[in-house]
Design an enzyme around this catalytic site. Structure first.
Site, PDB file in Angstrom:
ATOM      1  N   CYS A  19      -0.707   3.444  -6.593  1.00 27.60           N
ATOM      2  CA  CYS A  19      -1.656   2.875  -5.635  1.00 27.60           C
ATOM      3  C   CYS A  19      -1.843   1.432  -6.075  1.00 27.60           C
ATOM      4  O   CYS A  19      -2.071   1.169  -7.268  1.00 27.60           O
ATOM      5  CB  CYS A  19      -2.988   3.625  -5.682  1.00 27.60           C
ATOM      6  SG  CYS A  19      -4.298   2.779  -4.755  1.00 27.60           S
ATOM      7  N   CYS A  39       0.858  -1.185   0.000  1.00 29.93           N
ATOM      8  CA  CYS A  39       0.000   0.000   0.000  1.00 29.93           C
ATOM      9  C   CYS A  39       0.893   1.233   0.000  1.00 29.93           C
ATOM     10  O   CYS A  39       1.643   1.461   0.957  1.00 29.93           O
ATOM     11  CB  CYS A  39      -0.871  -0.017   1.256  1.00 29.93           C
ATOM     12  SG  CYS A  39      -1.901   1.452   1.451  1.00 29.93           S
TER      13      CYS A  39
END
Ligand code: DGL
Length: 278
Positions: free
Chosen positions: A188, A74
């Site tokens: 992302c 992440c």
């Protein structure tokens, strides 16, 4: 010989793009996964809140599942809490950060896009990567939480929000200099799950770069492993929220057990109740 274990962590399903790359690499690893989907999306949470929550949650998971390495799959968590997670656990931690260096190496026009969450595009960590590797380039940044929701919807078996995809494409290609854009860094981990949608909506072919393969290589390097015919094997996935919604995406990748991660401060991990697929 006992196989090594990796824990892949994300706010939601985005880490599956990294997990897929680890599986594709042939790393001889057992793979556990944890999603903090109760707090999804991380991209609209405050820095201080994430710096408090993510290390505590990962420390509890390390205690419970005893991985040999943690992968913070992440960008939003890594760019704010990587150092804090490293301080909180005794195993190596591999973070996923925006692939700006490879994007800068790849561009021929000198114009690169960075597609991330609103938090990641604005972080000093991202500014620093741009200053170090793309100082002489034009960087067009766009942050979207709608695309995170679109990726979650796709993996829950639903439709992707086409407006979210079109908005991101317009923000990159219609920006000043966007006519020369030739590389987009997918910063992302949810976004590689929408790579086909993004490419189809783009006005022309460009390179879409993600961090998956580099992270898989880094994990093997950290553990001193080489690809092996037996490869990687997903095992169990834990969720702080409603993992049942996306469980099919995990089961389809070979995960065999679902766990419920309880609330802070203890984040106690327990098997999911019977009929976990409902
Ligand atoms: N997958 C995450 C990332 O790489 C963040 C998504 C979110 O929770 O906002 O940034």
């Amino acid at each position: 010989m006992t196989r090594k274990r990796a824990l892949v962590f994300d706010s939601g399903v985005g880490g599956l793009s990294v997990l897929d790359a680890i599986v594709a690499s042939g790393a001889p690893l057992d793979l556990d996964y944890a999603a903090d989907d109760l707090w999804l999306p991380y991209g609209d949470k405050g820095d201080a809140a994430l710096r408090a929550r993510v290390p505590a949650l990962i420390a509890a998971l390390v205690q419970e599942w005893a991985p040999d390495v943690v992968v913070i799959a992440c960008n939003t968590a890594s760019t704010i809490a990587l150092d804090a997670v490293r301080a909180a656990v005794a195993v190596p931690v591999v973070g996923v950060v925006p692939p700006i260096k490879p994007a800068a190496a790849r561009t021929r026009s000198g114009v690169i896009g960075v597609l991330a969450t609103p938090a990641t595009v604005a972080r000093p960590y991202t500014d620093d990567l741009i200053a170090r590797f793309a100082a002489d380039m034009q960087v067009i940044r766009f942050g979207s939480t709608a695309l995170v929701a679109a990726a979650e919807a796709r993996l829950a078996g639903g439709d992707v929000d086409g407006a979210a995809v079109r908005e991101a494409i317009a923000a990159l290609f219609d920006a000043p200099g966007g006519d020369r854009l030739d590389v987009v860094a997918l910063a992302c981990t949810h976004f590689p799950l929408l790579a086909d949608d993004l490419a189809a909506a783009a006005p022309r072919a460009v390179a879409w770069l993600d961090s998956g393969a580099a992270i898989a290589a880094r994990v093997m390097d950290v553990l001193g492993l080489a690809p092996d015919a037996r490869g990687a094997r997903p095992r169990r996935a834990g969720f702080t929220g409603d993992g049942a919604r996306v469980w099919e995406a995990f089961a389809g990748r070979g995960f065999t057990a679902r766990a419920v991660i309880g609330p802070a401060p203890g984040f106690a991990v327990a098997p999911a109740p019977a009929q976990p697929f409902g």
